[in-house]
Structures are given as C-alpha cells and as structure tokens.
Design a protein around this motif. Structure first.
Motif, PDB file in Angstrom:
ATOM      1  N   CYS A   1       0.860  -1.180   0.000  1.00 59.73           N
ATOM      2  CA  CYS A   1       0.000   0.000   0.000  1.00 59.73           C
ATOM      3  C   CYS A   1       0.897   1.230   0.000  1.00 59.73           C
ATOM      4  N   LEU A   2       0.958   1.943  -1.116  1.00 55.54           N
ATOM      5  CA  LEU A   2       1.872   3.070  -1.276  1.00 55.54           C
ATOM      6  C   LEU A   2       1.153   4.366  -1.649  1.00 55.54           C
ATOM      7  N   TYR A   3      -0.172   4.376  -1.588  1.00 60.39           N
ATOM      8  CA  TYR A   3      -0.937   5.532  -2.059  1.00 60.39           C
ATOM      9  C   TYR A   3      -2.187   5.678  -1.204  1.00 60.39           C
ATOM     10  N   ALA A   4      -2.575   6.913  -0.921  1.00 57.58           N
ATOM     11  CA  ALA A   4      -3.779   7.194  -0.141  1.00 57.58           C
ATOM     12  C   ALA A   4      -4.744   8.019  -0.993  1.00 57.58           C
ATOM     13  N   TYR A   5      -5.925   7.480  -1.199  1.00 57.46           N
ATOM     14  CA  TYR A   5      -6.946   8.068  -2.066  1.00 57.46           C
ATOM     15  C   TYR A   5      -7.994   8.776  -1.210  1.00 57.46           C
ATOM     16  N   ARG A   6      -8.112  10.085  -1.419  1.00 55.14           N
ATOM     17  CA  ARG A   6      -9.012  10.881  -0.584  1.00 55.14           C
ATOM     18  C   ARG A   6     -10.440  10.831  -1.128  1.00 55.14           C
ATOM     19  N   ILE A   7     -11.384  10.544  -0.248  1.00 53.23           N
ATOM     20  CA  ILE A   7     -12.802  10.521  -0.600  1.00 53.23           C
ATOM     21  C   ILE A   7     -13.410  11.871  -0.243  1.00 53.23           C
ATOM     22  N   LEU A   8     -13.920  12.561  -1.250  1.00 52.48           N
ATOM     23  CA  LEU A   8     -14.495  13.890  -1.043  1.00 52.48           C
ATOM     24  C   LEU A   8     -16.016  13.823  -1.168  1.00 52.48           C
ATOM     25  N   PRO A   9     -16.739  14.261  -0.146  1.00 54.14           N
ATOM     26  CA  PRO A   9     -18.199  14.135  -0.175  1.00 54.14           C
ATOM     27  C   PRO A   9     -18.882  15.024  -1.201  1.00 54.14           C
ATOM     28  N   ASN A  10     -18.209  16.072  -1.676  1.00 55.14           N
ATOM     29  CA  ASN A  10     -18.862  17.005  -2.598  1.00 55.14           C
ATOM     30  C   ASN A  10     -18.464  16.778  -4.048  1.00 55.14           C
ATOM     31  N   SER A  11     -17.914  15.597  -4.358  1.00 59.12           N
ATOM     32  CA  SER A  11     -17.491  15.318  -5.718  1.00 59.12           C
ATOM     33  C   SER A  11     -18.687  15.302  -6.666  1.00 59.12           C
ATOM     34  N   LEU A  12     -18.469  15.819  -7.873  1.00 58.60           N
ATOM     35  CA  LEU A  12     -19.548  15.864  -8.864  1.00 58.60           C
ATOM     36  C   LEU A  12     -20.024  14.466  -9.217  1.00 58.60           C
ATOM     37  N   THR A  13     -19.094  13.517  -9.425  1.00 62.43           N
ATOM     38  CA  THR A  13     -19.514  12.173  -9.817  1.00 62.43           C
ATOM     39  C   THR A  13     -20.265  11.480  -8.685  1.00 62.43           C
ATOM     40  N   ARG A  14     -19.970  11.844  -7.436  1.00 62.47           N
ATOM     41  CA  ARG A  14     -20.700  11.259  -6.311  1.00 62.47           C
ATOM     42  C   ARG A  14     -22.116  11.814  -6.231  1.00 62.47           C
ATOM     43  N   ARG A  15     -22.313  13.030  -6.729  1.00 56.85           N
ATOM     44  CA  ARG A  15     -23.647  13.617  -6.701  1.00 56.85           C
ATOM     45  C   ARG A  15     -24.493  13.180  -7.894  1.00 56.85           C
ATOM     46  N   ALA A  16     -23.859  12.643  -8.931  1.00 50.96           N
ATOM     47  CA  ALA A  16     -24.584  12.338 -10.159  1.00 50.96           C
ATOM     48  C   ALA A  16     -24.214  10.956 -10.685  1.00 50.96           C
ATOM     49  N   PRO A  17     -24.656   9.878  -9.986  1.00 42.60           N
ATOM     50  CA  PRO A  17     -24.249   8.536 -10.384  1.00 42.60           C
ATOM     51  C   PRO A  17     -24.742   8.121 -11.769  1.00 42.60           C
ATOM     52  N   ILE A  18     -25.926   8.570 -12.165  1.00 43.35           N
ATOM     53  CA  ILE A  18     -26.439   8.199 -13.486  1.00 43.35           C
ATOM     54  C   ILE A  18     -25.586   8.843 -14.575  1.00 43.35           C
ATOM     55  N   TRP A  19     -25.226  10.109 -14.371  1.00 40.12           N
ATOM     56  CA  TRP A  19     -24.342  10.812 -15.314  1.00 40.12           C
ATOM     57  C   TRP A  19     -22.999  10.106 -15.406  1.00 40.12           C
ATOM     58  N   ARG A  20     -22.462   9.686 -14.257  1.00 34.59           N
ATOM     59  CA  ARG A  20     -21.190   8.975 -14.218  1.00 34.59           C
ATOM     60  C   ARG A  20     -21.282   7.648 -14.965  1.00 34.59           C
ATOM     61  N   GLN A  21     -22.379   6.912 -14.745  1.00 35.55           N
ATOM     62  CA  GLN A  21     -22.537   5.602 -15.356  1.00 35.55           C
ATOM     63  C   GLN A  21     -22.623   5.690 -16.873  1.00 35.55           C
ATOM     64  N   GLN A  22     -23.115   6.810 -17.394  1.00 39.09           N
ATOM     65  CA  GLN A  22     -23.168   6.990 -18.848  1.00 39.09           C
ATOM     66  C   GLN A  22     -21.771   6.959 -19.452  1.00 39.09           C
TER      67      GLN A  22
END
Length: 340
Positions: free
Chosen positions: A212-233
């Motif tokens: 494990c050499l990398y830390a991925y930050r989870i941001l609650p206000n991400s655009l793709t997190r707010r729009a899963p259908i748009w992301r899935q397209q």
C-alpha cells in the motif's frame, strides 16, 4: 536542485539518482488538499523527479498555498482555461521528460517510497509497461482500509480481459517508451483513466506491487458522487469502446440486470466504497492482521449504519478467512470504475 523544507521542518535535498520520473498532476480547485498532495511528491525518497502540474482553470486560489513549493526547480506549472481532466492530462503527457511517468491526483497522498519502489520494479522488468500499487482511503482526514495484494502479469491480464482495472488508477507508473504516445479520450469527462488503463493492458503486460503506497481521498462534494447516473453513462461509453477494440458485440446492460441498479443508493453515490473495504479486510486477514481487519470492517459499517451493504466487510472480518474468500468469489461486488 533547490533544497526545500518540508512541512515538519526537515530539509530535503541531495543529488538525484536513478531514472528520471515525470509525475503528472491535474489541478482544478484542489483547495487545502493541494499542499499535502504536492509535498508527498516533493518529499519522495526518489529524488530524480520532473513534476508537471496542469492548472485546469482553478478559481479557488489553491496555488497560493504552494508558492514556496513551486520554487523547487523540479516543478513545472502550466496554466490553462478549464478544459476537463482528460484534456489536462493530455497536455501533461505532451510535456513528459522522464523515462517513466506516474499519476498523482491533486488531493491524494503518495507514501514516501512510492516512486522509488515502482521505478525499481520497472527497471527490473523492462518488458512491463505499467506498475501499480495498493492504496488506502482517506475519509474525513483518517487513513483506513489498505489494500495490498500483489498481482502478477497473468492476474492483471485476466482483470483487463474482464474489463476491470487491476488496481486503483492514480497508483499507476508507466514506461514512456512503450505507452508515452497514448492519450486520454477527451470525450470521457469521467472514466477516462479506466479507458486508458484498459487500452494499455490490452497491448502490454503490467503488475501490481503487493504494498500500500498511495492514499486516495474521498471527497463528499465530488460531482460524480452527486450524479451517479451521469457517471454511469461515461462508464458505459468506456465499456463500449473496449468492446469495439476487441471485436465484441456491445449490448446495452438492461436496467433490471445492471450491477449499478443492484446497489443501494448510498453505494451508487460513493462508487461502492464498501467493495474496497471488503477487499481490504480480506488482505488484512490473509496477512494475519485480524484486529485491524475487524476495525476496518467496523469503519465501513459506520459509514452508513442503516445500510446492510456496509456491514459485509465486518462479516468478512469475523468469519473464517477461507469462508470469506469463497463468499466473495461467489458474490463479487465490483466497485464502479469512475473517478471522484
């Protein structure tokens, strides 16, 4: 080379050694996270770096917090109007100087030996086009859920053939001579790295380091997190592109059978983070770190205490390892391939 203090007062400097590695970073309104992210690259144990930052039209003043870091002569900043991440990455790729190039998201953290260990792996195996590594998550400032199982060339090939990335996309380091000519697809506003890594893996071998050499930050206000259908397209378009390259017939996944529609709303909104926790628990159990596995499972359950899907990692942590692995194989839960 400039000699700069890190944020704890330590002075880092010295002559560069080893191959030149270009680190690509696309920045758009990274806010308070840009400084620790850039510091994690500047303070790498591998000193021979060429750090290319594309400012993709940031408007939040985030570059004001890193002016002292930009004095490091290894850092180059290219400013442009906002044009989306794949366009920014393509401009960075046009400016590569290194024998290898690595990706760094502007809000994530690379562990100090990340670049050194990945470059060493590429030097040892000249036929490899890419080396990835394991990663953990950063949620509300807390580091958790490391994944670190190694994957050899054969396992990575199986993953690519199954339309899956062998590891988290920003953990990749690539060999310039083999894939430096490839570019990201500008029409994919998200999932551009999914498409890119599939194309690399279809042509060349790759591995995942068992660390494990990398830390991925989870941001609650991400655009793709707010729009899963748009992301899935965009995920569907990347999948269709892969089918076309492989000469396979693409059939639109029906609404009743789509994996995305089998997930809870919470899982759709967070790109199915629970699947990462499940993988972490299994890795920890295999390395005999049972207490940490239980803690990791509990951390997942605490994300959404009313959603049973988020208790699966805890169940895996408490049941016998072989039974947990069999259950995971029987009922795989694949994270949605999309960027934050």
């Amino acid at each position: 080379m400039a000699v700069l203090p890190d944020d704890h007062g330590a002075v880092r400097g010295g002559a560069p050694e080893g191959p030149l590695v270009t680190v690509l970073m696309s920045v758009y309104n990274a806010g308070e996270y840009l400084r620790p992210s850039l510091l994690s690259i500047i303070n790498q144990t591998h000193r021979n770096l060429d750090i290319v930052i594309i400012d993709d039209g940031s408007t939040d003043g985030c570059f004001g917090s890193v002016q002292d870091l930009l004095a490091d002569e290894r850092v180059r900043v290219i400013h442009q109007e906002n044009a989306t991440k794949p366009v920014a990455f393509n401009r960075a790729l046009d400016n590569i100087r290194g024998e290898f190039y690595a990706i760094q998201d502007a809000d994530d953290i690379s562990h100090p030996m990340r670049i050194e260990k990945q470059a060493r792996a590429l030097l040892r195996k000249p036929h490899l086009a890419a080396v990835f590594c394991g990663n953990e998550l950063v949620i509300n400032g807390r580091f958790m859920a490391p994944v670190f199982a190694p994957k050899n060339e054969d396992v990575c090939r199986v993953e690519i053939n199954a339309f899956r990335m062998p590891a988290h996309d920003p953990t990749g380091m690539f060999r310039t001579s083999m894939v430096g000519h490839m570019r990201y697809e500008p029409s994919l506003k998200v999932c551009e790295t999914f498409d890119y890594i599939l194309r690399v893996g279809e042509l060349h071998p790759m591995i995942v380091l068992g660390e494990c050499l990398y830390a991925y930050r989870i941001l609650p206000n991400s655009l793709t997190r707010r729009a899963p259908i748009w992301r899935q397209q965009f995920a569907t378009e990347a999948f269709k592109r892969a089918c076309d390259r492989r000469g396979l017939r693409f059939e639109q996944i029906s609404e009743d059978t789509s994996d995305a529609n089998k997930l809870s709303r919470n899982s759709l909104l967070d790109n199915n983070i629970a699947a990462h926790f499940m993988t972490s628990v299994l890795d920890l159990r295999r390395s005999n770190r049972r207490l940490l596995a239980v803690k990791t499972g509990w951390q997942c359950a605490c994300l959404h205490p009313a959603d049973l899907h988020y208790y699966k990692a805890l169940v895996y942590a408490l049941m016998p390892p072989r039974a947990a692995s069999r259950l995971r194989r029987a009922f795989p839960t694949i994270p949605l391939e999309a960027k934050k």
